[in-house]
Enzyme design. Structure first.
Site, mmCIF file in Angstrom:
data_model
loop_
_atom_site.group_PDB
_atom_site.id
_atom_site.type_symbol
_atom_site.label_atom_id
_atom_site.label_comp_id
_atom_site.label_asym_id
_atom_site.label_seq_id
_atom_site.Cartn_x
_atom_site.Cartn_y
_atom_site.Cartn_z
ATOM 1 C CB SER A 117 52.448 55.844 103.425
ATOM 2 O OG SER A 117 52.207 54.291 103.089
ATOM 3 C CG HIS A 138 48.823 54.187 107.791
ATOM 4 N ND1 HIS A 138 50.083 54.991 108.357
ATOM 5 C CD2 HIS A 138 49.204 53.816 106.590
ATOM 6 C CE1 HIS A 138 51.015 54.481 107.809
ATOM 7 N NE2 HIS A 138 50.740 54.038 106.649
ATOM 8 C CG ASN A 188 54.799 55.841 107.419
ATOM 9 O OD1 ASN A 188 55.409 55.044 107.757
ATOM 10 N ND2 ASN A 188 53.861 55.791 106.526
HETATM 11 N N1 CAA Z 1 53.817 38.800 105.783
HETATM 12 C C1 CAA Z 1 53.035 37.849 106.537
HETATM 13 N N2 CAA Z 1 53.421 37.411 107.646
HETATM 14 C C2 CAA Z 1 54.784 37.525 108.041
HETATM 15 C C3 CAA Z 1 55.706 38.026 106.948
HETATM 16 C C4 CAA Z 1 55.153 38.827 105.994
HETATM 17 N N3 CAA Z 1 55.896 39.623 104.880
HETATM 18 N N4 CAA Z 1 57.076 38.193 107.582
HETATM 19 C C5 CAA Z 1 56.727 37.529 108.814
HETATM 20 N N5 CAA Z 1 55.551 37.163 109.050
HETATM 21 C C6 CAA Z 1 55.123 36.393 110.151
HETATM 22 C C7 CAA Z 1 55.899 34.967 110.328
HETATM 23 O O1 CAA Z 1 55.147 33.917 109.604
HETATM 24 C C8 CAA Z 1 55.670 34.789 111.834
HETATM 25 O O2 CAA Z 1 54.524 34.374 112.091
HETATM 26 P P1 CAA Z 1 54.344 33.149 113.218
HETATM 27 O O3 CAA Z 1 55.011 33.760 114.407
HETATM 28 O O4 CAA Z 1 52.736 32.988 113.200
HETATM 29 O O5 CAA Z 1 55.089 31.837 112.702
HETATM 30 C C9 CAA Z 1 55.962 36.167 112.385
HETATM 31 O O6 CAA Z 1 55.718 37.146 111.406
HETATM 32 C C10 CAA Z 1 57.310 36.558 112.602
HETATM 33 O O7 CAA Z 1 58.042 36.114 111.666
HETATM 34 P P2 CAA Z 1 59.603 35.674 111.661
HETATM 35 O O8 CAA Z 1 59.961 34.683 112.830
HETATM 36 O O9 CAA Z 1 60.072 34.878 110.379
HETATM 37 O O10 CAA Z 1 60.356 36.787 111.525
HETATM 38 P P3 CAA Z 1 60.568 38.026 112.437
HETATM 39 O O11 CAA Z 1 60.545 37.740 113.852
HETATM 40 O O12 CAA Z 1 61.766 38.800 112.025
HETATM 41 O O13 CAA Z 1 59.225 39.023 112.146
HETATM 42 C C11 CAA Z 1 58.867 41.036 110.900
HETATM 43 C C12 CAA Z 1 59.078 39.251 110.794
HETATM 44 C C13 CAA Z 1 57.369 40.891 111.867
HETATM 45 C C14 CAA Z 1 58.374 41.397 109.723
HETATM 46 C C15 CAA Z 1 59.794 41.644 111.764
HETATM 47 O O14 CAA Z 1 61.224 41.607 111.077
HETATM 48 C C16 CAA Z 1 59.322 43.150 111.829
HETATM 49 O O15 CAA Z 1 58.673 43.364 112.738
HETATM 50 N N6 CAA Z 1 60.182 43.987 111.164
HETATM 51 C C17 CAA Z 1 59.480 45.362 111.035
HETATM 52 C C18 CAA Z 1 58.138 45.727 110.293
HETATM 53 C C19 CAA Z 1 58.032 47.049 110.235
HETATM 54 O O16 CAA Z 1 58.850 47.731 110.920
HETATM 55 N N7 CAA Z 1 56.944 47.396 109.645
HETATM 56 C C20 CAA Z 1 56.425 48.799 109.675
HETATM 57 C C21 CAA Z 1 56.820 49.204 108.191
HETATM 58 S S1 CAA Z 1 56.276 50.935 107.842
HETATM 59 C C22 CAA Z 1 54.562 50.679 107.390
HETATM 60 O O17 CAA Z 1 54.053 49.767 107.139
HETATM 61 C C23 CAA Z 1 53.841 51.980 107.333
HETATM 62 C C24 CAA Z 1 53.963 52.591 105.805
HETATM 63 O O18 CAA Z 1 53.010 53.514 105.323
HETATM 64 C C25 CAA Z 1 55.188 52.605 104.919
HETATM 65 P P1 NAD Z 2 51.610 47.718 95.979
HETATM 66 O O1 NAD Z 2 52.459 48.351 94.786
HETATM 67 O O2 NAD Z 2 52.309 46.519 96.465
HETATM 68 O O3 NAD Z 2 50.092 47.523 95.654
HETATM 69 C C1 NAD Z 2 49.201 48.497 95.025
HETATM 70 C C2 NAD Z 2 48.173 47.817 94.093
HETATM 71 O O4 NAD Z 2 47.175 48.675 93.539
HETATM 72 C C3 NAD Z 2 48.865 47.099 92.713
HETATM 73 O O5 NAD Z 2 48.403 45.776 92.888
HETATM 74 C C4 NAD Z 2 48.294 47.814 91.667
HETATM 75 O O6 NAD Z 2 48.186 47.200 90.717
HETATM 76 C C5 NAD Z 2 46.955 48.466 92.186
HETATM 77 N N1 NAD Z 2 46.317 49.764 91.654
HETATM 78 C C6 NAD Z 2 47.118 50.837 91.507
HETATM 79 N N2 NAD Z 2 46.236 51.810 90.939
HETATM 80 C C7 NAD Z 2 45.077 51.195 90.916
HETATM 81 C C8 NAD Z 2 43.927 51.459 90.412
HETATM 82 N N3 NAD Z 2 43.714 52.767 90.058
HETATM 83 N N4 NAD Z 2 42.693 50.826 90.718
HETATM 84 C C9 NAD Z 2 42.747 49.638 91.343
HETATM 85 N N5 NAD Z 2 43.928 49.159 91.618
HETATM 86 C C10 NAD Z 2 45.173 49.841 91.511
HETATM 87 O O7 NAD Z 2 51.578 48.820 96.919
HETATM 88 P P2 NAD Z 2 51.438 48.859 98.719
HETATM 89 O O8 NAD Z 2 52.796 48.537 99.074
HETATM 90 O O9 NAD Z 2 50.327 47.700 98.890
HETATM 91 O O10 NAD Z 2 50.931 50.205 98.929
HETATM 92 C C11 NAD Z 2 49.509 50.433 98.608
HETATM 93 C C12 NAD Z 2 49.085 51.753 99.463
HETATM 94 O O11 NAD Z 2 49.481 51.427 100.837
HETATM 95 C C13 NAD Z 2 49.981 53.025 99.321
HETATM 96 O O12 NAD Z 2 49.221 54.087 99.567
HETATM 97 C C14 NAD Z 2 51.183 52.647 100.269
HETATM 98 O O13 NAD Z 2 51.610 54.339 100.482
HETATM 99 C C15 NAD Z 2 50.252 52.287 101.486
HETATM 100 N N6 NAD Z 2 50.872 51.608 102.714
HETATM 101 C C16 NAD Z 2 52.099 50.923 102.157
HETATM 102 C C17 NAD Z 2 52.701 50.163 103.384
HETATM 103 C C18 NAD Z 2 53.960 49.280 102.968
HETATM 104 O O14 NAD Z 2 54.876 48.969 103.720
HETATM 105 N N7 NAD Z 2 54.058 48.947 101.571
HETATM 106 C C19 NAD Z 2 52.133 50.284 104.629
HETATM 107 C C20 NAD Z 2 51.065 50.955 104.811
HETATM 108 C C21 NAD Z 2 50.602 51.826 103.773
#
Ligand code: CAA
Ligand code: NAD
Length: 280
Positions: A117, A138, A188
């Site tokens: 991330s 990513h 991010n």
């Molecule tokens: N896993 C799998 N599918 C999911 C899900 C999950 N956790 N949550 C929802 N869905 C699916 C649902 O099954 C539904 O599918 P269908 O249309 O085929 O039935 C669809 O997504 C829409 O879901 P809902 O109608 O229940 O709910 P929603 O319209 O509110 O959508 C959401 C859910 C897509 C999660 C929406 O709330 C959303 O876009 N949220 C923001 C997500 C976001 O910003 N993600 C980025 C995070 S940052 C990141 O990932 C990067 C990082 O490195 C941290």
């Molecule tokens: P998570 O905690 O759900 O899963 C991580 C998994 O890795 C766990 O099942 C853990 O047991 C396993 N693990 C840890 N160390 C390991 C190793 N040495 N060998 C094998 N398995 C190992 O985490 P996540 O949310 O899936 O995030 C995973 C990666 O993806 C991170 O780098 C995170 O920054 C990135 N990421 C996360 C998101 C998010 O929304 N959570 C979105 C995009 C990218």
């Protein structure tokens, strides 16, 4: 390219594997233990069952996806993989240790992609002797739904590796963007400081968690509030990302919320532990 080895079958790795297996790739999931892998593949099957019961997938397609999936608690099965996607904990040293092992095990032509991330692709690649074949791929959470893939070049990533991963992202139904390396890349860099700020607003007592999220949903049309989104991502991951930003820039604007740090220390990581800013 046929075989994809996914290291880390957590929330991201599992969904990424599902997307790959759905496209027809052979997917091998790796994690810390057989028990974790069994639980996670059980979750994958349940989520496919849900789609079948909603009429969004046929039983045949589900069987095809499950047939493309296998597991291995050791890294040995990476030896004949064409692509490795790493989705383990967001910790630079742990990722570097893993990449060094993968580099020694994999075929010379295998691409090693990271779903990090925020961490420098060049830093991760430096643990290998194939820096030209290390790249950021990513995905966004939930990876089965979100269309974006940021394809991130490290300093030494080759154009051939970039083109392969960019085209693969399109093949699996995603809409990729090319991103230069920088802490948190594009999404991010913008998103996580917002979630962090929401935690600081909560910390300062300006409003309740419910009302902070309601404000951003109704005031900005965000699909989820920032605190619920932090819970979805995982507060440990959000904190790692803020700490990476701070470490890379020494800029105090990236100071992590104290509340978030305390919650991570206390095991309140969000959805994955049943409690974060909200209870699940
Ligand atoms: N896993 C799998 N599918 C999911 C899900 C999950 N956790 N949550 C929802 N869905 C699916 C649902 O099954 C539904 O599918 P269908 O249309 O085929 O039935 C669809 O997504 C829409 O879901 P809902 O109608 O229940 O709910 P929603 O319209 O509110 O959508 C959401 C859910 C897509 C999660 C929406 O709330 C959303 O876009 N949220 C923001 C997500 C976001 O910003 N993600 C980025 C995070 S940052 C990141 O990932 C990067 C990082 O490195 C941290
Ligand atoms: P998570 O905690 O759900 O899963 C991580 C998994 O890795 C766990 O099942 C853990 O047991 C396993 N693990 C840890 N160390 C390991 C190793 N040495 N060998 C094998 N398995 C190992 O985490 P996540 O949310 O899936 O995030 C995973 C990666 O993806 C991170 O780098 C995170 O920054 C990135 N990421 C996360 C998101 C998010 O929304 N959570 C979105 C995009 C990218």
């Amino acid at each position: 390219m046929k075989k994809v080895f996914i290291v880390g079958a957590g929330q991201m790795g599992l969904d990424i594997g599902q997307v790959m297996a759905k496209t027809g790739y052979q997917v091998v999931f790796n994690d810390m233990s057989e028990e974790i892998l069994a639980t996670q593949v059980g979750k994958l099957e349940k989520s496919l069952d849900k789609m079948v019961s909603k009429g969004k997938m046929t039983e045949e397609k589900k069987a095809e996806i499950m047939g493309n999936v296998s597991t291995s608690a050791t890294l040995d099965a990476a030896a004949d993989a064409d692509l490795v996607i790493e989705a383990i904990v967001e910790n630079v040293q742990v990722k570097k240790d893993l990449f060094a092992k993968l580099d020694a095990l994999c075929k010379p032509e295998t691409i090693l992609a990271t779903n990090t991330s925020s961490i420098s692709i060049t830093e991760i690649a430096s643990a290998t002797k194939r820096q030209d074949k290390v790249i950021g791929m990513h995905f966004f959470n939930p990876a089965t739904v979100m269309k974006l893939v940021e394809v991130i070049n490290g300093l030494n990533t080759s154009k051939e590796t970039f083109d392969t991963v960019y085209e693969l992202s399109k093949e699996i139904g995603k809409d990729p963007v090319e991103v230069k390396e920088g802490p948190g890349f594009v999404v991010n860099r913008i998103l996580i400081p917002m979630i962090n700020e929401a935690a600081i607003v909560l910390e300062e007592g300006l409003a309740s968690a419910e009302d902070i999220d309601k404000s951003m949903k109704l005031g900005c049309n965000h699909p989820m509030g920032p605190l619920a989104l932090g819970d979805l991502i995982g507060l440990d991951t959000c904190l790692h990302i803020m700490d990476t930003f701070y470490a890379e820039t020494c800029d105090s604007k990236y100071r992590a919320s104290r509340l978030m740090r305390q919650m991570v220390r206390g095991g309140k990581l969000g959805r994955k532990t049943g409690e974060g800013f909200f209870k699940y």
